[in-house]
Write a protein that holds these residues in place. Structure first.
Motif, PDB file in Angstrom:
ATOM      1  N   ALA A 175       0.820  -1.215   0.000  1.00 56.06           N
ATOM      2  CA  ALA A 175       0.000   0.000   0.000  1.00 56.06           C
ATOM      3  C   ALA A 175       0.853   1.263   0.000  1.00 56.06           C
ATOM      4  CB  ALA A 175      -0.947  -0.010   1.203  1.00 56.06           C
ATOM      5  N   ALA A 176       1.984   1.242   0.705  1.00 54.38           N
ATOM      6  CA  ALA A 176       2.844   2.429   0.768  1.00 54.38           C
ATOM      7  C   ALA A 176       3.425   2.774  -0.603  1.00 54.38           C
ATOM      8  CB  ALA A 176       3.978   2.208   1.767  1.00 54.38           C
ATOM      9  N   VAL A 177       3.692   1.756  -1.413  1.00 56.10           N
ATOM     10  CA  VAL A 177       4.217   1.990  -2.753  1.00 56.10           C
ATOM     11  C   VAL A 177       3.126   2.563  -3.648  1.00 56.10           C
ATOM     12  CG1 VAL A 177       5.371   0.938  -4.735  1.00 56.10           C
ATOM     13  CG2 VAL A 177       5.853   0.101  -2.426  1.00 56.10           C
ATOM     14  N   ILE A 178       1.909   2.064  -3.504  1.00 58.04           N
ATOM     15  CA  ILE A 178       0.777   2.598  -4.264  1.00 58.04           C
ATOM     16  C   ILE A 178       0.564   4.075  -3.931  1.00 58.04           C
ATOM     17  CG2 ILE A 178      -1.730   2.481  -4.566  1.00 58.04           C
ATOM     18  CD1 ILE A 178      -0.282   0.178  -5.909  1.00 58.04           C
ATOM     19  N   ASP A 179       0.614   4.404  -2.652  1.00 55.97           N
ATOM     20  CA  ASP A 179       0.430   5.788  -2.224  1.00 55.97           C
ATOM     21  C   ASP A 179       1.503   6.686  -2.827  1.00 55.97           C
ATOM     22  OD1 ASP A 179      -0.876   7.791  -0.270  1.00 55.97           O
ATOM     23  OD2 ASP A 179       1.241   7.910   0.279  1.00 55.97           O
ATOM     24  N   ARG A 180       2.726   6.194  -2.856  1.00 55.80           N
ATOM     25  CA  ARG A 180       3.828   6.988  -3.406  1.00 55.80           C
ATOM     26  C   ARG A 180       3.656   7.180  -4.913  1.00 55.80           C
ATOM     27  NH1 ARG A 180       8.469   8.562  -1.206  1.00 55.80           N
ATOM     28  NH2 ARG A 180      10.300   8.945  -2.525  1.00 55.80           N
ATOM     29  N   ALA A 181       3.140   6.168  -5.588  1.00 55.91           N
ATOM     30  CA  ALA A 181       2.921   6.271  -7.032  1.00 55.91           C
ATOM     31  C   ALA A 181       1.865   7.327  -7.351  1.00 55.91           C
ATOM     32  CB  ALA A 181       2.514   4.917  -7.601  1.00 55.91           C
ATOM     33  N   LYS A 182       0.832   7.406  -6.531  1.00 56.48           N
ATOM     34  CA  LYS A 182      -0.196   8.424  -6.741  1.00 56.48           C
ATOM     35  C   LYS A 182       0.377   9.815  -6.517  1.00 56.48           C
ATOM     36  CE  LYS A 182      -3.261   6.687  -3.858  1.00 56.48           C
ATOM     37  NZ  LYS A 182      -4.539   6.535  -3.122  1.00 56.48           N
ATOM     38  N   LYS A 183       1.170   9.975  -5.478  1.00 53.57           N
ATOM     39  CA  LYS A 183       1.778  11.276  -5.199  1.00 53.57           C
ATOM     40  C   LYS A 183       2.744  11.679  -6.307  1.00 53.57           C
ATOM     41  CE  LYS A 183       1.501  10.958  -0.129  1.00 53.57           C
ATOM     42  NZ  LYS A 183       2.241  10.591   1.097  1.00 53.57           N
ATOM     43  N   LEU A 184       3.521  10.710  -6.792  1.00 54.50           N
ATOM     44  CA  LEU A 184       4.478  11.014  -7.843  1.00 54.50           C
ATOM     45  C   LEU A 184       3.759  11.394  -9.136  1.00 54.50           C
ATOM     46  CD1 LEU A 184       7.524  11.112  -7.993  1.00 54.50           C
ATOM     47  CD2 LEU A 184       7.527   8.803  -8.905  1.00 54.50           C
ATOM     48  N   GLN A 214     -10.616  25.964 -12.146  1.00 56.10           N
ATOM     49  CA  GLN A 214     -10.601  25.519 -10.759  1.00 56.10           C
ATOM     50  C   GLN A 214     -11.328  24.179 -10.619  1.00 56.10           C
ATOM     51  OE1 GLN A 214      -8.916  27.032  -8.441  1.00 56.10           O
ATOM     52  NE2 GLN A 214      -9.514  25.706  -6.722  1.00 56.10           N
ATOM     53  N   GLU A 215     -12.404  24.021 -11.380  1.00 50.02           N
ATOM     54  CA  GLU A 215     -13.165  22.775 -11.317  1.00 50.02           C
ATOM     55  C   GLU A 215     -12.316  21.585 -11.747  1.00 50.02           C
ATOM     56  OE1 GLU A 215     -17.069  20.643 -13.397  1.00 50.02           O
ATOM     57  OE2 GLU A 215     -16.519  22.704 -13.932  1.00 50.02           O
ATOM     58  N   LYS A 216     -11.606  21.726 -12.866  1.00 48.35           N
ATOM     59  CA  LYS A 216     -10.765  20.627 -13.341  1.00 48.35           C
ATOM     60  C   LYS A 216      -9.593  20.374 -12.400  1.00 48.35           C
ATOM     61  CE  LYS A 216     -11.754  20.630 -18.296  1.00 48.35           C
ATOM     62  NZ  LYS A 216     -11.189  20.719 -19.659  1.00 48.35           N
ATOM     63  N   THR A 217      -9.052  21.433 -11.845  1.00 52.63           N
ATOM     64  CA  THR A 217      -7.938  21.284 -10.911  1.00 52.63           C
ATOM     65  C   THR A 217      -8.356  20.454  -9.704  1.00 52.63           C
ATOM     66  OG1 THR A 217      -6.970  23.406 -11.586  1.00 52.63           O
ATOM     67  CG2 THR A 217      -6.321  22.542  -9.433  1.00 52.63           C
ATOM     68  N   GLU A 218      -9.482  20.795  -9.107  1.00 54.75           N
ATOM     69  CA  GLU A 218      -9.939  20.086  -7.909  1.00 54.75           C
ATOM     70  C   GLU A 218     -10.371  18.657  -8.244  1.00 54.75           C
ATOM     71  OE1 GLU A 218      -9.366  21.315  -5.020  1.00 54.75           O
ATOM     72  OE2 GLU A 218      -8.687  23.192  -5.959  1.00 54.75           O
ATOM     73  N   ARG A 219     -10.961  18.469  -9.426  1.00 54.93           N
ATOM     74  CA  ARG A 219     -11.397  17.128  -9.803  1.00 54.93           C
ATOM     75  C   ARG A 219     -10.195  16.213 -10.019  1.00 54.93           C
ATOM     76  NH1 ARG A 219     -13.809  16.865 -15.326  1.00 54.93           N
ATOM     77  NH2 ARG A 219     -14.897  18.722 -14.547  1.00 54.93           N
ATOM     78  N   PHE A 220      -9.149  16.754 -10.659  1.00 54.47           N
ATOM     79  CA  PHE A 220      -7.955  15.939 -10.877  1.00 54.47           C
ATOM     80  C   PHE A 220      -7.352  15.504  -9.543  1.00 54.47           C
ATOM     81  CE2 PHE A 220      -3.441  15.201 -11.361  1.00 54.47           C
ATOM     82  CZ  PHE A 220      -3.386  14.403 -12.498  1.00 54.47           C
ATOM     83  N   ILE A 221      -7.237  16.428  -8.609  1.00 52.23           N
ATOM     84  CA  ILE A 221      -6.660  16.102  -7.306  1.00 52.23           C
ATOM     85  C   ILE A 221      -7.486  15.019  -6.610  1.00 52.23           C
ATOM     86  CG2 ILE A 221      -6.244  17.013  -4.985  1.00 52.23           C
ATOM     87  CD1 ILE A 221      -5.500  19.692  -6.342  1.00 52.23           C
ATOM     88  N   ALA A 222      -8.795  15.160  -6.631  1.00 46.51           N
ATOM     89  CA  ALA A 222      -9.662  14.184  -5.970  1.00 46.51           C
ATOM     90  C   ALA A 222      -9.550  12.806  -6.624  1.00 46.51           C
ATOM     91  CB  ALA A 222     -11.114  14.672  -6.004  1.00 46.51           C
ATOM     92  N   LEU A 223      -9.548  12.769  -7.948  1.00 45.74           N
ATOM     93  CA  LEU A 223      -9.443  11.485  -8.641  1.00 45.74           C
ATOM     94  C   LEU A 223      -8.077  10.847  -8.429  1.00 45.74           C
ATOM     95  CD1 LEU A 223     -11.198  12.333 -12.044  1.00 45.74           C
ATOM     96  CD2 LEU A 223     -12.099  10.899 -10.197  1.00 45.74           C
ATOM     97  N   CYS A 224      -7.026  11.659  -8.385  1.00 49.24           N
ATOM     98  CA  CYS A 224      -5.675  11.130  -8.194  1.00 49.24           C
ATOM     99  C   CYS A 224      -5.513  10.540  -6.790  1.00 49.24           C
ATOM    100  CB  CYS A 224      -4.653  12.230  -8.438  1.00 49.24           C
ATOM    101  SG  CYS A 224      -3.033  11.618  -8.923  1.00 49.24           S
ATOM    102  N   ARG A 225      -6.098  11.189  -5.809  1.00 47.36           N
ATOM    103  CA  ARG A 225      -6.032  10.667  -4.436  1.00 47.36           C
ATOM    104  C   ARG A 225      -6.695   9.291  -4.330  1.00 47.36           C
ATOM    105  NH1 ARG A 225      -5.410  13.511   0.419  1.00 47.36           N
ATOM    106  NH2 ARG A 225      -4.578  15.621   0.244  1.00 47.36           N
ATOM    107  N   ASP A 226      -7.692   9.039  -5.180  1.00 46.37           N
ATOM    108  CA  ASP A 226      -8.452   7.791  -5.129  1.00 46.37           C
ATOM    109  C   ASP A 226      -8.227   6.979  -6.407  1.00 46.37           C
ATOM    110  OD1 ASP A 226     -10.230   6.155  -3.634  1.00 46.37           O
ATOM    111  OD2 ASP A 226     -11.903   6.788  -4.900  1.00 46.37           O
ATOM    112  N   LEU A 227      -7.040   7.068  -6.955  1.00 48.15           N
ATOM    113  CA  LEU A 227      -6.754   6.545  -8.288  1.00 48.15           C
ATOM    114  C   LEU A 227      -6.974   5.036  -8.395  1.00 48.15           C
ATOM    115  CD1 LEU A 227      -5.796   7.169 -11.132  1.00 48.15           C
ATOM    116  CD2 LEU A 227      -3.447   7.209 -10.293  1.00 48.15           C
ATOM    117  N   GLU A 228      -6.716   4.313  -7.321  1.00 47.00           N
ATOM    118  CA  GLU A 228      -6.861   2.866  -7.382  1.00 47.00           C
ATOM    119  C   GLU A 228      -8.316   2.429  -7.572  1.00 47.00           C
ATOM    120  OE1 GLU A 228      -6.365   3.710  -2.900  1.00 47.00           O
ATOM    121  OE2 GLU A 228      -6.095   4.713  -4.838  1.00 47.00           O
ATOM    122  N   HIS A 229      -9.260   3.332  -7.327  1.00 46.48           N
ATOM    123  CA  HIS A 229     -10.671   3.009  -7.501  1.00 46.48           C
ATOM    124  C   HIS A 229     -11.268   3.609  -8.785  1.00 46.48           C
ATOM    125  CE1 HIS A 229     -10.265   2.671  -2.954  1.00 46.48           C
ATOM    126  NE2 HIS A 229     -10.569   1.446  -3.364  1.00 46.48           N
TER     127      HIS A 229
END
Length: 467
Positions: free
Chosen positions: A22-31, A438-453
């Motif tokens: 899980a820690a590697v997955i989290d790092r991949a999303k951040k990267l 701003q809408e696309k910026t916030e949507r990208f961040i939200a989707l990236c945080r939950d990328l595995e889903h």
């Protein structure tokens, strides 16, 4: 005969999302979010504009597989999008550093474009970029120079083995099997660019375009492998005249199967806090810390003295700097840009300001130790060992005050890691430069945080299309 090639092919063909910690997955999303932000920030740069016009001229405007060129409207042919995005990922030198180069400029643009074009889920993207990097890092470690190798005289192939960070994740997303990966490794070896010392000696911005070429070429090779169009290039790491021979440098076979599947070298990637060469990260962080503590401005500074010096990173050009790369690789330039130009981004390297009189005046007052100078190869050896060179800084102000500071691990080093706020900050800077809503910026961040889903990476990529 050894079977290193078969082992690597079996690993990347067989690895599943569930196998990755899980820690590697989290790092991949951040990267991912950090790299995309750095790429968006480079959108106005001449290098990216050149890549864009070349992609249009070479690849055209329609193809079977389409993907988003980040910060531009609509979609383009996948190969063209990869060429532009991979070029942009390195243009501000802000994306990452592993022990051997900038693999993120390959596996993030390639991985996102292929996953988008094929409509694949976030889990597939994450699995591909992580496993692709694990192969890249072992291959590049395998052919690193011997300790007494003269990289000044003979060059270093940072842009050479970069192609492995592109072909491997592309092959994984395309569903290559073990035999196809074996052949893809042979083809990738044969298409590895030559060592290009002239780019570094003359500080050419073509350096950044190389990441675009390796991104596109690596993906093309992977598609050939998937279509079974490659032949008779098996076992490139095991045969006489194989990859180490082709590269004419170190042969470190212990790297090729080093804890494969259990040790994730992905965790050792350095996130860059600033748009500058990796050996300038620590001096910038040290200066930032001292300025926050003492509140001085550029006009207050009489001199800045730094020890140790770093080989080839002390460039001062009283007549002006020759290119973006020339500034990015200069400690005096980057520290002056930080003090005079504020928020990191393309403004640090605006072509019309590479000879700015105020910047050149300040850069002339920044001095690196001439007696204690760390060779670049020694710096990389320190990083490979899990540490980083320590920097000591003395700032003398015009009122006679003397400020001292020291720092070893810059923000983004595995021992001083980025958190989500740090990654989002880079992305927000880039999104603002590229003109994303701003809408696309916030949507990208939200989707990236939950990328595995995420069920389809296309939803993530569409956030990066300019309005």
């Amino acid at each position: 005969m050894t079977n290193y090639t078969e082992g690597l092919a079996k690993f990347i063909a067989g690895i599943q999302y569930e196998d990755i910690p899980a820690a590697v997955i989290d790092r991949a999303k951040k990267l991912t979010i950090h790299c995309v932000g750095a790429t968006l920030a480079a959108a106005p740069s001449p290098c990216v504009k050149a890549a864009l016009s070349t992609a249009r001229d070479t690849v055209g405007e329609r193809a079977e597989l389409m993907a988003t060129t980040w910060g531009r409207p609509g979609k383009q042919p996948m190969n063209g999008a990869i060429f532009v995005n991979s070029t942009g990922a390195d243009t501000l030198d802000w994306e990452d550093c592993s022990w051997t180069g900038h693999p993120t400029a390959g596996f993030v643009p390639v991985g996102m474009a292929v996953a988008e074009a094929l409509g694949l889920p976030g889990k597939d993207y994450l699995t591909a970029i992580i496993s692709g990097f694990e192969v890249y890092q072992r291959v590049s470690g395998h052919i690193q120079p011997d300790p007494d190798f003269d990289i000044v005289k003979n060059g270093w192939g940072l842009c050479s083995w970069q192609i492995w960070a592109c072909s491997m994740p592309a092959g994984k997303l395309l569903g290559c099997d073990e035999e196809q990966f074996n052949l893809l490794m042979g083809a990738t070896a044969c298409e590895t660019p030559v060592i290009d010392t002239i780019i570094h000696k003359q500080m050419s911005d073509f350096y950044h375009l190389q990441f675009g070429f390796t991104g596109m070429n690596g993906t093309m090779l992977a598609r050939m492998a998937k279509r079974d169009e490659l032949d008779n290039m098996y076992n490139i790491f095991d045969i006489e005249g194989g990859y180490a021979f082709m590269m004419q440098r170190g042969d470190n076979p212990g790297w090729l199967d080093r804890n494969l599947g259990t040790e994730y070298m992905f965790n050792e990637i350095l996130f860059k806090h600033w748009p500058a060469n990796m050996w300038i990260q620590t001096p910038l962080d040290c200066l930032d810390k001292l300025q926050k503590e003492h509140g001085f401005a550029a006009a207050d500074i009489e001199a800045i003295d730094i020890t140790p010096g770093f080989q080839f990173r002390d460039g001062y050009r009283p007549e002006g700097y020759n290119s973006v790369k020339d500034g990015q690789f200069s400690i005096p330039y980057c520290l002056s840009a930080f003090l005079l130009r504020g928020e990191p981004g393309p403004g640090w390297f605006d072509e019309g300001r590479l000879a700015d009189a105020d910047l050149l005046d300040l850069a002339g007052r920044i001095h690196l130790d001439k007696e204690t100078v760390l060779p670049l190869k020694h710096c990389f050896n320190i990083f490979t060992g899990g540490s980083f060179p320590k920097v000591e800084m003395t700032i003398t102000l015009k009122d006679g005050s003397v400020l001292k500071g020291e720092l070893q691990f810059p923000k983004g080093h595995p021992r001083n890691p980025f958190d989500w706020d740090d990654c989002e900050k880079t992305f927000r800077i880039g999104a603002k430069v590229a003109g994303l809503s701003q809408e696309k910026t916030e949507r990208f961040i939200a989707l990236c945080r939950d990328l595995e889903h995420l069920d389809d990476v296309a939803r993530l990529a569409e956030c990066l299309s300019a309005d």
